[in-house]
Design a protein around this motif. Structure first.
Motif, mmCIF file in Angstrom:
data_model
loop_
_atom_site.group_PDB
_atom_site.id
_atom_site.type_symbol
_atom_site.label_atom_id
_atom_site.label_comp_id
_atom_site.label_asym_id
_atom_site.label_seq_id
_atom_site.Cartn_x
_atom_site.Cartn_y
_atom_site.Cartn_z
ATOM 1 N N LEU A 240 27.106 31.919 41.194
ATOM 2 C CA LEU A 240 27.837 32.703 40.201
ATOM 3 C C LEU A 240 27.677 34.200 40.461
ATOM 4 C CD1 LEU A 240 27.179 30.627 36.954
ATOM 5 C CD2 LEU A 240 29.230 30.670 38.400
ATOM 6 N N GLU A 241 26.545 34.596 41.020
ATOM 7 C CA GLU A 241 26.394 35.988 41.452
ATOM 8 C C GLU A 241 27.359 36.285 42.598
ATOM 9 O OE1 GLU A 241 22.316 36.414 42.469
ATOM 10 O OE2 GLU A 241 21.602 36.241 40.389
ATOM 11 N N TRP A 242 27.521 35.339 43.514
ATOM 12 C CA TRP A 242 28.490 35.521 44.601
ATOM 13 C C TRP A 242 29.911 35.620 44.050
ATOM 14 C CZ3 TRP A 242 26.922 31.660 49.078
ATOM 15 C CH2 TRP A 242 25.673 32.054 49.590
ATOM 16 N N TRP A 243 30.220 34.808 43.058
ATOM 17 C CA TRP A 243 31.539 34.869 42.415
ATOM 18 C C TRP A 243 31.785 36.265 41.851
ATOM 19 C CZ3 TRP A 243 36.241 32.955 41.628
ATOM 20 C CH2 TRP A 243 36.935 33.305 40.478
ATOM 21 N N GLN A 244 30.802 36.814 41.145
ATOM 22 C CA GLN A 244 30.950 38.142 40.566
ATOM 23 C C GLN A 244 31.057 39.199 41.663
ATOM 24 O OE1 GLN A 244 31.391 38.863 37.236
ATOM 25 N NE2 GLN A 244 31.964 40.843 38.155
ATOM 26 N N ARG A 245 30.289 39.037 42.718
ATOM 27 C CA ARG A 245 30.382 39.952 43.859
ATOM 28 C C ARG A 245 31.798 39.977 44.422
ATOM 29 N NH1 ARG A 245 27.909 37.398 49.020
ATOM 30 N NH2 ARG A 245 29.854 36.231 48.694
ATOM 31 N N ASP A 246 32.389 38.793 44.581
ATOM 32 C CA ASP A 246 33.741 38.727 45.120
ATOM 33 C C ASP A 246 34.752 39.329 44.148
ATOM 34 O OD1 ASP A 246 32.784 37.562 47.412
ATOM 35 O OD2 ASP A 246 33.318 35.510 46.848
ATOM 36 N N LEU A 247 34.549 39.116 42.851
ATOM 37 C CA LEU A 247 35.428 39.754 41.867
ATOM 38 C C LEU A 247 35.356 41.275 41.998
ATOM 39 C CD1 LEU A 247 34.906 37.734 38.545
ATOM 40 C CD2 LEU A 247 36.869 37.654 40.089
ATOM 41 N N ASP A 248 34.148 41.783 42.128
ATOM 42 C CA ASP A 248 33.967 43.229 42.253
ATOM 43 C C ASP A 248 34.612 43.767 43.526
ATOM 44 O OD1 ASP A 248 32.522 43.121 39.903
ATOM 45 O OD2 ASP A 248 30.555 43.150 40.891
ATOM 46 N N ASP A 249 34.717 42.902 44.544
ATOM 47 C CA ASP A 249 35.344 43.302 45.802
ATOM 48 C C ASP A 249 36.851 43.050 45.813
ATOM 49 O OD1 ASP A 249 32.926 44.124 46.790
ATOM 50 O OD2 ASP A 249 32.524 42.283 47.911
ATOM 51 N N GLY A 250 37.392 42.636 44.676
ATOM 52 C CA GLY A 250 38.843 42.464 44.569
ATOM 53 C C GLY A 250 39.356 41.068 44.799
ATOM 54 N N LEU A 251 38.459 40.096 45.010
ATOM 55 C CA LEU A 251 38.878 38.704 45.163
ATOM 56 C C LEU A 251 38.870 38.044 43.788
ATOM 57 C CD1 LEU A 251 36.927 37.658 48.376
ATOM 58 C CD2 LEU A 251 39.361 38.194 48.174
ATOM 59 N N GLY A 252 40.032 37.662 43.299
ATOM 60 C CA GLY A 252 40.118 37.152 41.941
ATOM 61 C C GLY A 252 40.211 35.644 41.856
ATOM 62 N N GLU A 253 40.774 35.196 40.748
ATOM 63 C CA GLU A 253 40.960 33.777 40.482
ATOM 64 C C GLU A 253 41.927 33.183 41.494
ATOM 65 O OE1 GLU A 253 39.967 30.836 39.588
ATOM 66 O OE2 GLU A 253 39.562 31.521 37.538
ATOM 67 N N LEU A 254 41.832 31.876 41.703
ATOM 68 C CA LEU A 254 42.735 31.146 42.591
ATOM 69 C C LEU A 254 43.622 30.215 41.759
ATOM 70 C CD1 LEU A 254 40.348 30.277 45.582
ATOM 71 C CD2 LEU A 254 42.084 32.068 45.449
ATOM 72 N N PRO A 255 44.721 29.732 42.338
ATOM 73 C CA PRO A 255 45.640 28.883 41.567
ATOM 74 C C PRO A 255 44.992 27.602 41.061
ATOM 75 C CG PRO A 255 46.691 29.683 43.561
ATOM 76 C CD PRO A 255 45.238 30.035 43.681
ATOM 77 N N PHE A 256 45.450 27.165 39.903
ATOM 78 C CA PHE A 256 45.047 25.897 39.314
ATOM 79 C C PHE A 256 46.122 24.846 39.627
ATOM 80 C CE2 PHE A 256 42.310 28.738 37.121
ATOM 81 C CZ PHE A 256 41.261 28.000 36.607
ATOM 82 N N PRO A 257 45.805 23.565 39.417
ATOM 83 C CA PRO A 257 46.822 22.528 39.614
ATOM 84 C C PRO A 257 48.033 22.766 38.707
ATOM 85 C CG PRO A 257 44.640 21.551 39.423
ATOM 86 C CD PRO A 257 44.502 22.999 39.051
ATOM 87 N N PRO A 258 49.209 22.300 39.114
ATOM 88 C CA PRO A 258 50.432 22.599 38.361
ATOM 89 C C PRO A 258 50.472 22.028 36.948
ATOM 90 C CG PRO A 258 50.851 21.017 40.126
ATOM 91 C CD PRO A 258 49.480 21.556 40.349
ATOM 92 N N ASP A 259 49.692 20.989 36.665
ATOM 93 C CA ASP A 259 49.714 20.407 35.329
ATOM 94 C C ASP A 259 48.735 21.083 34.378
ATOM 95 O OD1 ASP A 259 47.661 19.309 36.948
ATOM 96 O OD2 ASP A 259 47.410 17.646 35.558
ATOM 97 N N PHE A 260 47.990 22.079 34.849
ATOM 98 C CA PHE A 260 47.054 22.791 34.002
ATOM 99 C C PHE A 260 47.779 23.900 33.236
ATOM 100 C CE2 PHE A 260 43.749 20.452 35.718
ATOM 101 C CZ PHE A 260 42.498 20.915 35.345
ATOM 102 N N PRO A 261 47.285 24.247 32.051
ATOM 103 C CA PRO A 261 47.828 25.424 31.378
ATOM 104 C C PRO A 261 47.537 26.672 32.194
ATOM 105 C CG PRO A 261 45.825 24.670 30.280
ATOM 106 C CD PRO A 261 46.183 23.624 31.292
#
Length: 346
Positions: free
Chosen positions: A301-322
């Motif tokens: 989760l620290e790596w996730w936050q690191r990537d967010l801070d570096d401009g890497l955001g969320e990725l696509p969800f499956p098409p049936d998800f909200p």
């Protein structure tokens, strides 16, 4: 004949259960001649290991009333006529809808599911007593066209080492098809979205280290022949075939747990309904005791936050998800470029 039935004696915590199998001679795998009764007998033979891996969890049943070559459907609600000793638990789906799902607590439950023409068992990553918080971090290594199991092996080995770097213990199994599944037991402290983010962070780190071999690209047109880390399998109500679950392939393969030492030399096609019981009896269960020492995903989760801070955001969800917060547009990149070019021409 269709009116025939067989009885199986199945060990149970309450003694023994007599399980009726109707149409026992119905052939489910025509190419190898495996019948409904043989499927039920397989589930008895691997029962303890099957329940240790898949029991105590909500499970979706993939049912094939006419065998692997016929129609199929997923059964998530407990069917009518289920035995009174078969448990269920209410789960919340991505839509917010709530509904009960079957929970298998003993081998007889799996045999009952086989009587209902279940071939593939899809357990959740969370347990019945805490359905919102997974206790497994799961990675699905998905070969793309032109690649297969052999190409996924070095990725799985690198992934095992990466798990070790973040304090997690990795367990491996064949998918039963061309892919490889890598699991790690974790403390059930985080809900599904956070575990998904941990999987994405892990996948992105592996992608940085092996850019020619690994991808986290959701859109197939961007993957090439790299092994796809299917991070969306970490979502709520997304599952993969459980350990020791049969697969609906012509040779009746099984999603088979392995020792890491045998991954490079194994042939996944050899692990079938007819071979796995003997393998299990002779070698034991490589996944036995998996949850004795669960790890934590704090570093991921620290790596996730690191990537967010570096401009890497969320990725696509499956098409049936909200639509999810921060999610990019669910538009195929080539389609987006085409639409943008058409708009420029207007």
């Amino acid at each position: 004949m269709a009116g025939d039935a067989a009885q199986l004696t199945v060990p149970s915590p309450d003694g023994e259960r007599q399980m009726r199998i109707s149409s026992p001679s119905r052939v489910l795998w025509p190419e190898v001649g495996i019948t409904k009764l043989e499927l039920a007998e397989y589930l008895v033979a691997v029962g303890p290991a099957f329940i240790e891996a898949n029991g105590g969890r909500p499970v979706s049943l993939q049912r094939f009333p006419e065998g692997v070559d016929g129609e199929q459907f997923f059964s998530k609600n407990p069917p009518r006529g289920a035995p009174e000793w078969l448990r269920s638990v209410t789960v919340t789906y991505p839509s917010g809808r709530r509904h009960p799902q079957v929970v298998l607590d003993e081998p007889a439950g799996a045999v009952w599911a086989a009587q209902m023409n279940t071939i593939v068992f899809h357990p959740w990553a969370s347990r019945a007593e805490n359905t919102d918080h997974p206790d497994q971090l799961r990675i699905d290594l998905d070969p793309q066209p032109g690649t297969g199991f052999a190409e996924a092996v070095p990725i799985a080995l690198a992934l095992r080492d990466l798990f070790g770097e973040v304090g997690l213990t990795a367990f491996v199994k064949t998918s039963g098809s061309r892919g490889i599944h890598v699991f790690a037991p974790i403390e059930p402290e985080h809900e599904f979205l956070e575990v998904r983010h941990a999987v994405i962070a892990l996948g992105r780190e592996l992608e940085r280290r092996m850019p020619e071999l690994v991808t986290t690209n959701w859109w197939k047109e961007e993957r090439g022949d790299r092994i796809f880390i299917d991070y969306n399998q970490a979502n709520r109500d997304r599952t993969m075939a459980g350990a020791y679950s049969p697969r609906p392939l012509p040779h009746a393969s099984v999603s088979c747990p392995l020792e890491w030492s045998e991954l490079e030399t194994t042939d996944p096609a050899q692990h079938t309904l007819r071979s796995v019981p003997q393998r299990l009896a002779e070698r034991g269960d490589p996944w036995a005791g998996m949850h004795e020492h669960p790890g934590r995903i704090d570093t991921l989760l620290e790596w996730w936050q690191r990537d967010l801070d570096d401009g890497l955001g969320e990725l696509p969800f499956p098409p049936d998800f909200p639509k999810m917060p921060g999610e990019p547009m669910r538009v195929q990149p080539s389609r987006a470029r085409h639409d943008a070019a058409a708009a420029d021409d207007d």
